[in-house]
Scaffold this motif. Structure first.
Motif, PDB file in Angstrom:
ATOM      1  N   GLU A 120       8.257  -7.706  -2.009  1.00 42.16           N
ATOM      2  CA  GLU A 120       6.758  -6.777  -2.307  1.00 42.16           C
ATOM      3  C   GLU A 120       7.053  -5.452  -2.980  1.00 42.16           C
ATOM      4  OE1 GLU A 120       4.332  -8.417   1.383  1.00 42.16           O
ATOM      5  OE2 GLU A 120       6.005  -6.973   2.030  1.00 42.16           O
ATOM      6  N   LEU A 121       8.005  -4.828  -2.623  1.00 43.77           N
ATOM      7  CA  LEU A 121       8.575  -3.322  -3.172  1.00 43.77           C
ATOM      8  C   LEU A 121       8.780  -3.770  -4.612  1.00 43.77           C
ATOM      9  CD1 LEU A 121      10.819  -2.102  -0.728  1.00 43.77           C
ATOM     10  CD2 LEU A 121       8.338  -1.282  -1.171  1.00 43.77           C
ATOM     11  N   ARG A 122       9.384  -4.584  -5.099  1.00 43.65           N
ATOM     12  CA  ARG A 122       9.683  -4.956  -6.678  1.00 43.65           C
ATOM     13  C   ARG A 122       8.400  -5.359  -7.361  1.00 43.65           C
ATOM     14  NH1 ARG A 122      14.725  -8.887  -7.590  1.00 43.65           N
ATOM     15  NH2 ARG A 122      13.923  -8.351  -9.522  1.00 43.65           N
ATOM     16  N   GLN A 123       7.491  -5.882  -6.697  1.00 43.25           N
ATOM     17  CA  GLN A 123       6.284  -5.967  -7.640  1.00 43.25           C
ATOM     18  C   GLN A 123       5.625  -4.829  -8.037  1.00 43.25           C
ATOM     19  OE1 GLN A 123       3.701  -8.304  -5.335  1.00 43.25           O
ATOM     20  NE2 GLN A 123       5.028  -9.903  -4.805  1.00 43.25           N
ATOM     21  N   ASN A 124       6.033  -3.787  -7.308  1.00 39.41           N
ATOM     22  CA  ASN A 124       5.619  -2.124  -7.687  1.00 39.41           C
ATOM     23  C   ASN A 124       6.455  -1.565  -8.307  1.00 39.41           C
ATOM     24  OD1 ASN A 124       3.209  -0.379  -8.052  1.00 39.41           O
ATOM     25  ND2 ASN A 124       3.712   0.612  -6.123  1.00 39.41           N
ATOM     26  N   TYR A 125       7.650  -1.977  -8.809  1.00 36.74           N
ATOM     27  CA  TYR A 125       8.748  -1.072  -9.498  1.00 36.74           C
ATOM     28  C   TYR A 125       9.018  -1.674 -10.800  1.00 36.74           C
ATOM     29  CZ  TYR A 125      10.758   0.706  -4.833  1.00 36.74           C
ATOM     30  OH  TYR A 125      10.902   1.213  -3.709  1.00 36.74           O
ATOM     31  N   ARG A 126       9.503  -0.932 -11.576  1.00 44.91           N
ATOM     32  CA  ARG A 126       9.922  -1.154 -13.052  1.00 44.91           C
ATOM     33  C   ARG A 126      11.005  -0.283 -13.421  1.00 44.91           C
ATOM     34  NH1 ARG A 126       4.569   1.248 -15.762  1.00 44.91           N
ATOM     35  NH2 ARG A 126       4.753   3.416 -15.424  1.00 44.91           N
ATOM     36  N   PHE A 127      11.826  -0.572 -14.476  1.00 44.46           N
ATOM     37  CA  PHE A 127      12.871   0.240 -15.048  1.00 44.46           C
ATOM     38  C   PHE A 127      12.414   1.189 -15.896  1.00 44.46           C
ATOM     39  CE2 PHE A 127      15.655  -3.298 -13.841  1.00 44.46           C
ATOM     40  CZ  PHE A 127      16.769  -2.729 -13.316  1.00 44.46           C
ATOM     41  N   ASN A 128      13.055   2.370 -15.683  1.00 46.70           N
ATOM     42  CA  ASN A 128      12.716   3.477 -16.897  1.00 46.70           C
ATOM     43  C   ASN A 128      13.411   2.837 -18.042  1.00 46.70           C
ATOM     44  OD1 ASN A 128      12.992   5.618 -18.571  1.00 46.70           O
ATOM     45  ND2 ASN A 128      12.258   7.073 -16.907  1.00 46.70           N
ATOM     46  N   ASP A 147      19.057  -5.089  -6.240  1.00 48.04           N
ATOM     47  CA  ASP A 147      18.959  -6.552  -6.863  1.00 48.04           C
ATOM     48  C   ASP A 147      18.337  -6.431  -7.936  1.00 48.04           C
ATOM     49  OD1 ASP A 147      19.596  -7.573  -4.487  1.00 48.04           O
ATOM     50  OD2 ASP A 147      17.935  -8.372  -3.807  1.00 48.04           O
ATOM     51  N   MET A 148      17.367  -5.521  -8.338  1.00 45.86           N
ATOM     52  CA  MET A 148      16.791  -5.175  -9.946  1.00 45.86           C
ATOM     53  C   MET A 148      18.058  -4.632 -10.708  1.00 45.86           C
ATOM     54  SD  MET A 148      13.277  -3.413  -9.254  1.00 45.86           S
ATOM     55  CE  MET A 148      13.078  -3.284 -10.855  1.00 45.86           C
ATOM     56  N   ILE A 149      18.804  -3.766  -9.987  1.00 46.61           N
ATOM     57  CA  ILE A 149      19.937  -3.459 -11.064  1.00 46.61           C
ATOM     58  C   ILE A 149      20.783  -4.232 -11.493  1.00 46.61           C
ATOM     59  CG2 ILE A 149      21.927  -1.937 -11.071  1.00 46.61           C
ATOM     60  CD1 ILE A 149      20.253   0.119  -9.528  1.00 46.61           C
ATOM     61  N   LEU A 150      21.307  -5.143 -10.284  1.00 48.14           N
ATOM     62  CA  LEU A 150      22.347  -6.284 -10.791  1.00 48.14           C
ATOM     63  C   LEU A 150      21.723  -7.279 -11.697  1.00 48.14           C
ATOM     64  CD1 LEU A 150      24.100  -6.503  -7.144  1.00 48.14           C
ATOM     65  CD2 LEU A 150      25.065  -5.283  -9.494  1.00 48.14           C
ATOM     66  N   GLU A 151      20.281  -7.864 -11.522  1.00 46.43           N
ATOM     67  CA  GLU A 151      20.048  -8.509 -12.419  1.00 46.43           C
ATOM     68  C   GLU A 151      20.106  -8.119 -13.883  1.00 46.43           C
ATOM     69  OE1 GLU A 151      16.004  -9.550 -11.229  1.00 46.43           O
ATOM     70  OE2 GLU A 151      16.550 -10.487  -9.423  1.00 46.43           O
ATOM     71  N   ARG A 152      19.877  -7.059 -14.306  1.00 49.68           N
ATOM     72  CA  ARG A 152      19.809  -6.305 -15.582  1.00 49.68           C
ATOM     73  C   ARG A 152      21.337  -5.936 -15.999  1.00 49.68           C
ATOM     74  NH1 ARG A 152      14.828  -4.296 -17.597  1.00 49.68           N
ATOM     75  NH2 ARG A 152      15.919  -3.801 -19.499  1.00 49.68           N
ATOM     76  N   LEU A 153      21.951  -5.468 -14.863  1.00 48.49           N
ATOM     77  CA  LEU A 153      23.493  -4.657 -15.041  1.00 48.49           C
ATOM     78  C   LEU A 153      24.322  -5.444 -14.404  1.00 48.49           C
ATOM     79  CD1 LEU A 153      22.349  -1.012 -15.287  1.00 48.49           C
ATOM     80  CD2 LEU A 153      22.834  -2.396 -17.498  1.00 48.49           C
ATOM     81  N   PRO A 154      24.672  -6.671 -14.445  1.00 48.59           N
ATOM     82  CA  PRO A 154      25.606  -7.547 -13.498  1.00 48.59           C
ATOM     83  C   PRO A 154      26.910  -6.998 -13.195  1.00 48.59           C
ATOM     84  CG  PRO A 154      25.189  -8.614 -15.300  1.00 48.59           C
ATOM     85  CD  PRO A 154      24.254  -7.543 -15.731  1.00 48.59           C
ATOM     86  N   ASP A 155      27.444  -6.243 -14.122  1.00 49.30           N
ATOM     87  CA  ASP A 155      29.002  -5.773 -13.888  1.00 49.30           C
ATOM     88  C   ASP A 155      28.776  -4.555 -13.257  1.00 49.30           C
ATOM     89  OD1 ASP A 155      29.802  -8.050 -15.355  1.00 49.30           O
ATOM     90  OD2 ASP A 155      29.629  -7.150 -17.200  1.00 49.30           O
ATOM     91  N   THR A 156      27.707  -3.999 -12.860  1.00 48.42           N
ATOM     92  CA  THR A 156      27.718  -2.467 -12.282  1.00 48.42           C
ATOM     93  C   THR A 156      28.078  -2.549 -10.687  1.00 48.42           C
ATOM     94  OG1 THR A 156      25.981  -1.895 -13.658  1.00 48.42           O
ATOM     95  CG2 THR A 156      26.328  -0.511 -11.903  1.00 48.42           C
ATOM     96  N   LYS A 157      28.771  -1.733 -10.213  1.00 48.80           N
ATOM     97  CA  LYS A 157      29.169  -1.438  -8.521  1.00 48.80           C
ATOM     98  C   LYS A 157      28.181  -0.556  -8.169  1.00 48.80           C
ATOM     99  CE  LYS A 157      31.614  -1.361  -5.301  1.00 48.80           C
ATOM    100  NZ  LYS A 157      31.831  -2.549  -4.053  1.00 48.80           N
TER     101      LYS A 157
END
Length: 215
Positions: free
Chosen positions: A142-150, A180-190
């Motif tokens: 539900e939170l992700r529905q109102n989040y977006r990347f800069n 989860d949002m970050i890892l979907e876009r940047l899967p190699d990030t810790k």
């Protein structure tokens, strides 16, 4: 006693519903739920940190931000921070809202280890929402529905490690959504989490003696 980061582990992870074994999260203090600002030094600190503009005691907000930034400066590893980006959890109000509160971003920008860290407001909220209190907490999806990347910051480059920063770890829903949002876009990030405090719900039976139970 020297200040140190404490790690969420199997003994306390169950207090934070959305965290899983693979999540690496750290906190400085413990916040006592349902105790208000009178619940101790940490409750007072969080209360001051979350002061709203034009509210009573607003003058205590800036010192609270400085105190939290100093605390993180003391305990976050300098070598790690030199190769990491700090991502503040977005507030409930968007930047153009009169009640916009950038306290977490200000905490991050106040950290010195020995210099200023890279702070990226990588995730932003699309529309303002009510502050999440009590039972009004949303699930990660539900939170992700109102989040977006800069996207501009994303194109500018993100370091290989990211620290998501927030004031109080409650259910872990905000951390889960952003990670989860970050890892979907940047899967190699810790990705790790840093919290000023974790919420502790007192056991109602702690103050009850065996004599009380037998009455």
């Amino acid at each position: 006693m020297a200040l140190r980061l404490q790690k969420i582990d199997p003994t306390n992870r169950g207090d934070h519903y959305y965290l899983v074994d693979e999540d690496e999260c750290y906190f400085l203090y413990e916040y006592t739920a349902h105790a208000g600002w009178q619940g101790g030094a940490t409750n007072q600190l969080i209360h001051n940190l979350q002061k709203k503009r034009n509210a009573g005691g607003y003058l205590y907000k800036t010192p609270a931000i400085a105190q939290c930034a100093q605390a993180f400066s003391e305990v976050i590893n300098a070598d790690w921070l030199a190769h990491a980006s700090l991502v503040p959890t977005p507030p409930s109000k968007i930047r153009t809202d009169v009640d916009y509160d950038d306290r977490i971003c200000r905490v991050c920008n106040g950290i010195r280890k020995p210099g200023a860290p890279q702070v990226l407001e990588l995730i932003e909220q699309i529309t303002s929402t009510e502050t999440f209190k009590g039972g009004n907490r949303k699930k990660p999806d539900e939170l992700r529905q109102n989040y977006r990347f800069n996207e501009q910051l994303l194109r500018g480059g993100v370091r290989p490690s990211i620290g998501i920063v927030d004031d109080v770890l409650t259910t872990g829903s905000h951390f889960r959504a952003i990670k989860d949002m970050i890892l979907e876009r940047l899967p190699d990030t810790k990705v790790v989490g840093f919290f000023i405090a974790r919420r502790v719900i007192p056991d109602p039976f702690d103050s009850v003696s065996i004599e009380d139970l037998l009455k």
